[in-house]
Design an enzyme around this catalytic site. Structure first.
Site, PDB file in Angstrom:
ATOM      1  CB  SER A 212      -1.043   0.098   1.268  1.00  0.00           C
ATOM      2  OG  SER A 212      -0.142   0.500   2.335  1.00  0.00           O
ATOM      3  CG  ASP A 213       1.092   5.877  -1.017  1.00  0.00           C
ATOM      4  OD1 ASP A 213       2.166   6.171  -0.503  1.00  0.00           O
ATOM      5  OD2 ASP A 213       0.816   6.568  -1.963  1.00  0.00           O
ATOM      6  CD1 TRP A 214       4.792   5.376   5.065  1.00  0.00           C
ATOM      7  CD2 TRP A 214       4.731   4.097   3.244  1.00  0.00           C
ATOM      8  NE1 TRP A 214       5.985   4.647   5.037  1.00  0.00           N
ATOM      9  CE2 TRP A 214       5.961   3.891   3.862  1.00  0.00           C
ATOM     10  CE3 TRP A 214       4.154   3.201   2.038  1.00  0.00           C
ATOM     11  CZ2 TRP A 214       6.580   2.845   3.379  1.00  0.00           C
ATOM     12  CZ3 TRP A 214       5.103   2.474   1.562  1.00  0.00           C
ATOM     13  CH2 TRP A 214       6.335   2.048   2.183  1.00  0.00           C
ATOM     14  N   GLY A 216      -2.481   3.887   3.161  1.00  0.00           N
ATOM     15  CA  GLY A 216      -3.414   3.683   2.109  1.00  0.00           C
ATOM     16  C   GLY A 216      -4.230   2.426   2.132  1.00  0.00           C
TER      17      GLY A 216
END
Length: 836
Positions: A212-214, A216
């Site tokens: 995931s993005d941080w 996210g």
């Protein structure tokens, strides 16, 4: 699910709680270790244009490469930087197709064209992974604005936004991929099974890890079953105990978890064979060879857009050089946000021009002309710690060291007790997310930032401060800025950020030392509900006060006395940054007025624009000479000077169309605040992004996609095209000749048009390019091989790619508008395909 033997054995040793543990990160930059199962912790690092390492605060300096819109090579050197910091996984490259020039992260991506985007990304990935470091292609997909839903057609999704990921996976096999924050057609990417599993894994055969993005991840069982392997950062928000509960409730199966864990183990296996130590030291690389590489990359990122009077390259006759502009004195190495890092060093344009002028016995004088900062420039060049070294001291107390510590008029005669912890820093931009001894310093601490402030010019200076918490700035024990009694909460910095407050201090003397002190209580900030430890933020800046009218007048007077003026303008990391989209395409402040008045005063003016994405240029018809410099990294100054003084013949081409006005951009008015429906971004332009849109609307841009001049000239001739095979493969060749008297490099571009398509298509699409080095009078034959990707489009009714029988146009150009050669080739039979 295919597993290597080593992964099968490792998986078999793990208990279910251990497996769950592996699916979430450890802090910001590591994966969770399982020592009893011989599973160490892998290290990640941000890295679109460099390798920051594991700290926001007091990080180990790194080389800053040119930002992606200007980057063309040197990717293996980024891999070396990652190894120096013991990084196993680099969070780059960013390959989001640039839809609007207003996008705050536009500088991080390579291009508006999906083919160019994907090909450069593949080169980046191959270079980094050749060093044993995993690249992470991101942000998958349609990451236009991070917390909205990108609503678009299947055809636009496939041809424009998924295409660079598809190309890069086919040509480089990135070991990791990062999902985007946003939703696509209403569903978050991190739980979108069709995007992560059906297309990415099944259709394209991707076998790497998906993270995931941080912060996210927005679901537990949905993200697991969709195929999202790793939630970052840790501690877990959506997994951990929540995933164990979902397993008990049979919302996920153990097989689902095993599939996710296997991808983490697969990436770990690559890390183990890389030779990069686990929990190793973080170092920097700074060698003469690397500096030369950075310098070459910086000059290669510069595009010559106008040279009507052949002022460039500068000759020995120019003995009085005026350097003007807000981007001259300060080195704008990159855009802002997660892409920005602490550079090992940085050469400003003014420094490099001064050095180059010495070799020619030329005189250089500087005037700022106009200011363009959103925040005041950092204190960094003007501060020393108590030992006379660059930087400042930071001290921490867990209780107020004095009753009046955070007051606007503390008793400075009272000695402070020893702090519980202290450190030094080189910067006045302190993001205290990390780098603090959490065993000694509580979150709700008291902080003193202290340094000697030494201005480099006499006069009145403006100081600025914003922070998370409450605090005050003092100069020689006199209150300069009060943010303790009524700080403004803007919702920034996790809800506790103050307004950027400024104050003028009169009559400072160049070279004199002034005691600068910032006293902070972050108790208010510590009450914020944050998912991670955070000790607050300090950002302080200062600049000599400049009256706009007076500054322009001084610049005009200076250029009148000079043989040539170099006017360096543009944007900066405050104006192009993650988390902020530009409201318009205008240059900031009084920049346009400055340019117009300098051009009227000095005919021999070279305008240098430095920005990651396009800006409007209302003075363009009056400017005889124009360079687009982008953000050039550590060596941006030397790279620019090499082009200005003719050490390097520019060869860059624009990866973005420069529009004449915002209203001409393809997504207008559906990008940003212009007509956007709450929570949704409508991709109304469909497949007609970038130059595709300008051509179909017969709308002339300011500068076309692929455009860029040289100090020499090139001729094209002798186009030859082979027949198309039944698999859609064909090749073409043509000759390029340097007809000038200077050695140079030309980037030739191959565009294909479908003359008989059953669905609307762009007038032409970039499908190949080649860079050729030629001596004066030399010619070379260029050969380009193409395949079905050059012919096909996406048939969204039947969910497949199709190349239709018929005549295709072949166009060879120096830009998307400057077509030098044209031919035709016929595909005899229609065929379709899916997958890579």
């Amino acid at each position: 699910m295919y597993l290597f033997d080593s992964e099968i054995k490792a998986l078999a040793k793990l208990t279910t709680p251990q497996k769950v543990k592996l699916l979430t990160g450890l802090g910001w930059w590591h994966t969770e270790p399982i020592p009893e199962a011989d599973i160490p912790s892998m290290r990640f690092s941000d890295g679109p244009n460099g390798v920051r390492g594991t700290r926001f605060f007091n990080g180990v300096p790194a080389s800053s490469f040119p930002a992606s819109t200007g980057l063309g090579s040197s990717f293996d050197a980024i891999g070396d930087e990652a190894r120096a910091k013991s990084v196993h996984v680099l969070l780059a490259p960013t390959v989001n197709t640039q839809r609007s020039p207003l996008g705050g992260r536009g500088f991080e991506s390579f291009s508006e064209d999906p083919h160019l985007n994907g090909i450069i990304a593949a080169a980046y990935i191959n270079g980094v992974q050749a060093k044993g470091v995993s690249a992470t292609i991101k942000h998958y997909v349609a990451n236009d604005q991070e917390f909205e839903s990108s609503d678009l057609s299947e055809r636009a999704l496939r041809e424009i936004y998924l295409k660079p990921f598809q190309i890069a996976i086919k040509k480089s096999n990135p070991w990791a991929l990062m999902s985007a924050y946003n939703r696509v057609n209403g569903l978050h990417v991190s739980e979108n099974k069709r995007l992560l599993d059906d297309i990415l894994r099944k259709e394209w055969g991707y076998e790497g890890l998906i993270m995931s993005d941080w912060t996210g991840v927005y679901s537990t069982s949905e993200s697991i079953k969709a195929g999202l392997d790793l939630e970052m950062p840790g501690p877990s928000v959506m997994r951990g105990r929540a995933l164990e509960r979902a397993l008990i409730a049979q919302k996920v199966s153990l097989r689902d978890i095993d599939e996710r864990v296997s991808k983490v183990l697969g990436l770990l296996e690559r890390a183990k064979t890389s030779g990069i130590p686990f929990d190793g030291p973080e170092g920097s690389l700074d060698t003469p060879e690397l500096r030369q590489l950075l310098r070459m990359a910086a000059s290669d990122a510069i595009v010559l857009l106008k040279n009507d009077k052949n002022i460039l390259p500068l000759g020995n006759q120019h003995k009085k050089i005026a350097v003007i502009g807000p981007n001259a004195k300060f080195a704008m190495t990159s855009g802002g946000g997660s892409a920005k890092l602490l550079s090992t060093y940085a050469v400003s344009p003014l420094e490099a021009i001064l050095e180059a002028a010495k070799e020619r016995d030329a005189q250089v004088k500087y005037a700022v002309g106009a200011m363009t900062h959103k925040f005041l420039p950092l204190l960094d060049p003007y501060i020393q710690d108590g030992n006379g070294q660059p930087g400042a001291n930071l001290e921490f107390w867990n209780e107020a060291p004095l009753a009046d510590f955070a007051d606007t008029s503390p008793d400075f005669s009272k000695e402070l007790p020893p702090p519980v912890w202290n450190t030094s820093t080189l910067s006045s931009n302190c993001m205290l997310l990390d780098g603090i001894d959490k065993n000694k310093v509580k979150i709700d601490s008291f902080i003193r930032y202290s340094a000697k402030f030494i201005p480099d010019e006499d006069g009145d200076w403006e100081f600025g401060l914003n922070l998370a918490g409450r605090g005050n700035m003092f100069l020689d024990q006199k209150l300069v800025i009060d943010l303790s009694t009524a700080p403004f909460n803007l919702g920034a910095l996790f809800g506790a950020g103050t307004q950027d407050v400024r104050s003028l201090v009169k009559d400072l003397k160049a070279g004199q030392e002034y005691d600068l002190e910032i006293r902070i209580s972050n108790a208010d900030f510590a009450t914020q509900a944050l998912p991670f430890p955070f000790w607050g933020v300090i950002r302080a800046g200062a600049i000599k006060n400049v009256d706009g009218d007076t500054a322009i007048l001084k610049a005009v007077e200076l250029v009148k006395e000079s043989d040539v003026a170099i006017l360096i303008i543009g944007l900066n990391h405050d104006l192009e940054t993650e988390g902020f989209d530009r409201p318009n395409l205008e240059l900031p402040g009084l920049t346009n007025r400055l340019v117009s008045e300098v051009l009227r005063a000095q005919a021999n003016t070279i305008v240098v624009n430095q920005s990651g994405t396009p800006v409007t240029m209302p003075w363009i018809n009056e400017a005889p000479t124009l360079l687009q410099a982008f953000y050039g990294g550590n060596e941006l100054g030397n790279g620019l000077a090499d082009v200005l003084f003719g050490r390097v013949n520019p060869s860059g081409k624009l990866p973005l169309t420069f529009p004449k006005r915002l209203e001409d951009t393809p997504p207008f008015p559906s990008f940003g605040d212009q007509g956007q429906e709450t929570g949704k971004i409508h991709y109304n332009e469909g497949i007609f992004v970038g130059y595709r849109s300008y051509e179909i609307r017969k709308l002339a841009p300011l500068f076309a996609f692929g455009f860029g001049l040289s100090y020499t000239q090139f001729d094209y001739s002798n186009l030859r095209i082979t027949s198309i095979t039944t698999e859609g493969e064909f090749s073409l060749s043509f000759e390029v000749k340097n007809t000038g008297n200077i050695e140079g490099r030309e980037i030739s571009q191959v565009y294909i048009s479908d003359l008989q398509s059953s669905l609307p298509r762009a007038g032409k699409e970039l499908k190949g390019f080649a860079k050729t080095h030629l001596k004066p009078g030399e010619s070379k034959t260029i050969e380009v091989s193409l395949d079905r990707e050059a012919l096909g489009f996406y048939d969204d009714q039947n969910m497949r790619w199709i190349a239709e029988a018929g005549i295709f146009g072949v166009h060879i150009g120096a830009s998307s508008e400057d077509i030098r050669l044209a031919g035709k080739v016929e595909l005899e039979n229609t065929f379709t395909w899916t997958g890579l």
